[in-house]
Design a protein around this motif. Structure first.
Motif, PDB file in Angstrom:
ATOM      1  N   THR A  55       6.171  -4.405  -0.544  1.00 54.52           N
ATOM      2  CA  THR A  55       4.882  -3.714  -0.608  1.00 54.52           C
ATOM      3  C   THR A  55       4.748  -2.913  -1.895  1.00 54.52           C
ATOM      4  O   THR A  55       3.659  -2.821  -2.473  1.00 54.52           O
ATOM      5  N   ARG A  56       5.851  -2.353  -2.360  1.00 52.56           N
ATOM      6  CA  ARG A  56       5.816  -1.563  -3.585  1.00 52.56           C
ATOM      7  C   ARG A  56       5.371  -2.421  -4.769  1.00 52.56           C
ATOM      8  O   ARG A  56       4.569  -1.990  -5.603  1.00 52.56           O
ATOM      9  N   TYR A  57       5.868  -3.655  -4.842  1.00 51.12           N
ATOM     10  CA  TYR A  57       5.461  -4.540  -5.936  1.00 51.12           C
ATOM     11  C   TYR A  57       4.016  -5.015  -5.763  1.00 51.12           C
ATOM     12  O   TYR A  57       3.301  -5.214  -6.743  1.00 51.12           O
ATOM     13  N   GLU A  58       3.593  -5.199  -4.523  1.00 47.55           N
ATOM     14  CA  GLU A  58       2.208  -5.578  -4.275  1.00 47.55           C
ATOM     15  C   GLU A  58       1.248  -4.458  -4.707  1.00 47.55           C
ATOM     16  O   GLU A  58       0.199  -4.724  -5.300  1.00 47.55           O
ATOM     17  N   VAL A  59       1.622  -3.229  -4.409  1.00 48.88           N
ATOM     18  CA  VAL A  59       0.790  -2.091  -4.797  1.00 48.88           C
ATOM     19  C   VAL A  59       0.761  -1.951  -6.316  1.00 48.88           C
ATOM     20  O   VAL A  59      -0.283  -1.651  -6.906  1.00 48.88           O
ATOM     21  N   ARG A  60       1.897  -2.182  -6.956  1.00 42.94           N
ATOM     22  CA  ARG A  60       1.925  -2.093  -8.414  1.00 42.94           C
ATOM     23  C   ARG A  60       1.023  -3.152  -9.045  1.00 42.94           C
ATOM     24  O   ARG A  60       0.309  -2.889 -10.014  1.00 42.94           O
ATOM     25  N   TYR A  61       1.027  -4.353  -8.465  1.00 44.88           N
ATOM     26  CA  TYR A  61       0.151  -5.404  -8.992  1.00 44.88           C
ATOM     27  C   TYR A  61      -1.316  -5.031  -8.798  1.00 44.88           C
ATOM     28  O   TYR A  61      -2.145  -5.256  -9.685  1.00 44.88           O
ATOM     29  N   ALA A  62      -1.644  -4.454  -7.647  1.00 44.36           N
ATOM     30  CA  ALA A  62      -3.028  -4.018  -7.410  1.00 44.36           C
ATOM     31  C   ALA A  62      -3.443  -2.967  -8.428  1.00 44.36           C
ATOM     32  O   ALA A  62      -4.588  -2.965  -8.907  1.00 44.36           O
ATOM     33  N   ALA A  63      -2.516  -2.064  -8.777  1.00 47.35           N
ATOM     34  CA  ALA A  63      -2.816  -1.050  -9.793  1.00 47.35           C
ATOM     35  C   ALA A  63      -3.042  -1.710 -11.157  1.00 47.35           C
ATOM     36  O   ALA A  63      -3.973  -1.350 -11.887  1.00 47.35           O
ATOM     37  N   ASP A  64      -2.183  -2.668 -11.500  1.00 44.15           N
ATOM     38  CA  ASP A  64      -2.341  -3.371 -12.779  1.00 44.15           C
ATOM     39  C   ASP A  64      -3.687  -4.080 -12.845  1.00 44.15           C
ATOM     40  O   ASP A  64      -4.384  -4.030 -13.872  1.00 44.15           O
ATOM     41  N   TYR A  65      -4.036  -4.748 -11.762  1.00 45.36           N
ATOM     42  CA  TYR A  65      -5.298  -5.498 -11.760  1.00 45.36           C
ATOM     43  C   TYR A  65      -6.480  -4.554 -11.939  1.00 45.36           C
ATOM     44  O   TYR A  65      -7.399  -4.842 -12.727  1.00 45.36           O
ATOM     45  N   SER A  76      -0.900   5.586  -2.366  1.00 48.75           N
ATOM     46  CA  SER A  76      -1.090   4.337  -1.613  1.00 48.75           C
ATOM     47  C   SER A  76      -0.876   4.507  -0.117  1.00 48.75           C
ATOM     48  O   SER A  76       0.177   4.979   0.339  1.00 48.75           O
ATOM     49  N   ARG A  77      -1.870   4.102   0.650  1.00 48.77           N
ATOM     50  CA  ARG A  77      -1.738   4.088   2.109  1.00 48.77           C
ATOM     51  C   ARG A  77      -0.826   2.942   2.559  1.00 48.77           C
ATOM     52  O   ARG A  77      -0.146   3.049   3.593  1.00 48.77           O
ATOM     53  N   GLN A  78      -0.835   1.845   1.812  1.00 49.02           N
ATOM     54  CA  GLN A  78       0.049   0.726   2.149  1.00 49.02           C
ATOM     55  C   GLN A  78       1.508   1.160   2.098  1.00 49.02           C
ATOM     56  O   GLN A  78       2.293   0.843   2.998  1.00 49.02           O
ATOM     57  N   LEU A  79       1.875   1.860   1.029  1.00 51.48           N
ATOM     58  CA  LEU A  79       3.256   2.328   0.913  1.00 51.48           C
ATOM     59  C   LEU A  79       3.567   3.371   1.981  1.00 51.48           C
ATOM     60  O   LEU A  79       4.684   3.418   2.510  1.00 51.48           O
ATOM     61  N   GLU A  80       2.599   4.200   2.312  1.00 55.85           N
ATOM     62  CA  GLU A  80       2.807   5.199   3.361  1.00 55.85           C
ATOM     63  C   GLU A  80       3.070   4.533   4.703  1.00 55.85           C
ATOM     64  O   GLU A  80       3.968   4.942   5.457  1.00 55.85           O
ATOM     65  N   ILE A  81       2.302   3.480   4.997  1.00 59.42           N
ATOM     66  CA  ILE A  81       2.506   2.743   6.251  1.00 59.42           C
ATOM     67  C   ILE A  81       3.855   2.047   6.243  1.00 59.42           C
ATOM     68  O   ILE A  81       4.597   2.060   7.244  1.00 59.42           O
ATOM     69  N   ALA A  82       4.216   1.420   5.107  1.00 61.88           N
ATOM     70  CA  ALA A  82       5.496   0.720   5.012  1.00 61.88           C
ATOM     71  C   ALA A  82       6.664   1.688   5.170  1.00 61.88           C
ATOM     72  O   ALA A  82       7.663   1.380   5.831  1.00 61.88           O
ATOM     73  N   ALA A  83       6.547   2.878   4.573  1.00 67.11           N
ATOM     74  CA  ALA A  83       7.611   3.877   4.701  1.00 67.11           C
ATOM     75  C   ALA A  83       7.720   4.359   6.148  1.00 67.11           C
ATOM     76  O   ALA A  83       8.836   4.581   6.667  1.00 67.11           O
ATOM     77  N   ALA A  84       6.574   4.521   6.819  1.00 65.84           N
ATOM     78  CA  ALA A  84       6.590   4.939   8.222  1.00 65.84           C
ATOM     79  C   ALA A  84       7.241   3.869   9.102  1.00 65.84           C
ATOM     80  O   ALA A  84       7.966   4.196  10.059  1.00 65.84           O
TER      81      ALA A  84
END
Length: 412
Positions: free
Chosen positions: A119-129, A33-41
């Motif tokens: 963001t981690r939960y948002e990414v997990r939901y996107a994966a589930d969807y 996930s790029r979202q998680l990468e950005i959030a971690a940065a």
């Protein structure tokens, strides 16, 4: 008609042995996930900002210097001159500005961590969807293939009866039109399944065209999650925690605005290294010194009052925004639970209706073969069957998404 029970089993039966489970897919998406990468940065940036603010409590060593040279010598003086001034300065009292800056940076780091968790939960939901959407579109494509197969099977009966002279040309035209329409819809269903596969693979950083077998699907029985007690959810949500920290950060901003107009006291030591003036011999000397600096703002035409007032207005905005986030979470949880209950009820109703439609289709097809019903009755039964089949798929998909969405809402 013998294929109908098989596809009903696909909808309600056990999953096929698979290559990618939902948990494995979640892990792959999170790793890519790029979202998680950005959030971690952003969290790393906030950590560095906090470390930088901490240096405000420590003494600072600086060096100032200059060098100059004249074009020509004057009165036997050296043409060059320089001065070098190292200084070590410690802030004794800055009106609380350093402490406020460090507290602001510390809260900023905590907010960044909360945002990263959210963001981690948002990414997990996107994966589930994406996972459930692939399962649903594939199953819908299967249903459309079965629908086309049913119409073709009926067309064989119609063609035979027309050749025997039992029916008119109108029945043949109607079945051909329905077959053409179903084939067109099948192309659309298969296209959506391919697009869902692309979305599935891109989200985890794989080749969009790579094939995948899913270990779970919407036909599986997903347990109903337990509901969170009313009022308890906001306290466990990372976005609400971030909003509260943001409000606290605004309070620190009030102290920082006030500190800029408080007295400031600095102490330090230093030493000047330079040649004698006038520089006739090139010899240099060092002159040490110690100093105390005091700055006292006296009258700035109400600037302090205006600055503090503006900071307090920002604080009120952040506090109201935090309460707005809390209200949104409560509303989101209520709507999410309602979606869970309704979609689960729709599954039961849609499967019951699908069984009835399947029996009606079998009876209508048999009766038409015996000359007891018209082609319109069979076509209507087929249309009713595919609509109810689609409803059953949609109900299971929406329930699976509702389960994932509630897990996102509850951050569980």
């Amino acid at each position: 008609m013998k294929r109908i029970p098989f596809y009903l089993l696909l909808l309600c039966g056990a999953p096929v042995a698979a290559q990618t489970s939902l948990d494995d897919y979640r892990a792959e998406v999170a790793a890519y996930s790029r979202q998680l990468e950005i959030a971690a940065a952003r969290s790393d940036e906030a950590a560095e900002t906090m470390a930088r603010a901490r240096t405000g409590f420590l003494p600072r060593l600086s060096l100032e210097g200059s060098f100059e040279a004249t074009v020509r010598r004057i009165d036997d003086r050296e043409r060059w001159s320089f001065d070098l001034l190292p200084r070590l300065v410690q802030t004794l009292y800055g009106g609380g500005a350093v402490r406020a800056a460090y507290r602001d940076a510390s809260l900023g780091y905590d907010i960044a961590l909360c945002n990263e968790e959210f963001t981690r939960y948002e990414v997990r939901y996107a994966a589930d969807y994406a996972y459930w959407n692939l399962s649903a579109t594939r199953l819908y494509a299967v249903s459309m293939r079965e629908y086309v197969a049913l119409i073709r099977s009926l067309k064989e009966v119609v063609d035979r009866r027309f050749a025997e002279g039992y029916i008119a040309k109108g029945d043949v035209l109607m079945i051909e039109a329905r077959l053409s329409e179903a084939t067109y819809e099948l192309f659309g269903a298969e296209q959506r399944a391919v697009v869902a596969l692309h979305d599935f693979n891109v989200l985890r950083g794989a080749d969009p065209e790579s094939e995948v077998r899913q270990g779970e699907g919407i036909r599986d029985t997903l347990p109903m999650p337990a509901r969170i007690a009313y009022g308890a959810l906001p306290e466990r949500r990372s976005d609400y925690a971030a909003a509260l920290l943001d409000a606290e950060r605004a309070e620190v901003g009030v102290r920082a605005a006030r500190a800029a107009f408080d007295p400031q006291v600095n102490v330090g030591i230093g030493g000047m290294w330079r040649p004698y003036a006038p520089n006739r011999t090139g010899k240099t000397y060092v002159d040490g010194m110690a100093f105390v600096g005091l700055t006292v703002p006296i009258f700035h035409w109400g600037e302090r009052r205006r600055a503090v007032g503006a900071a307090r207005a920002v604080q009120r905005q952040r506090e109201a925004a935090a309460e707005q986030v809390r209200d949104g979470i409560v509303r989101e949880e209520t709507n999410g639970w309602t979606a869970l209950v309704q979609t689960r009820a729709q599954i039961e109703a849609s499967e019951r209706n699908l069984r009835i439609a399947s029996e009606n289709l079998s009876l209508s097809t048999y009766s038409y073969g015996e000359g007891l019903t018209t082609i319109l009755d069979v076509l209507q039964a087929q249309l009713s069957w595919i609509q109810l089949y689609t409803n059953a798929i949609r109900a299971r998909f929406e329930y699976a998404v509702a389960v994932s969405d509630y897990a996102r809402i509850a951050e569980a």
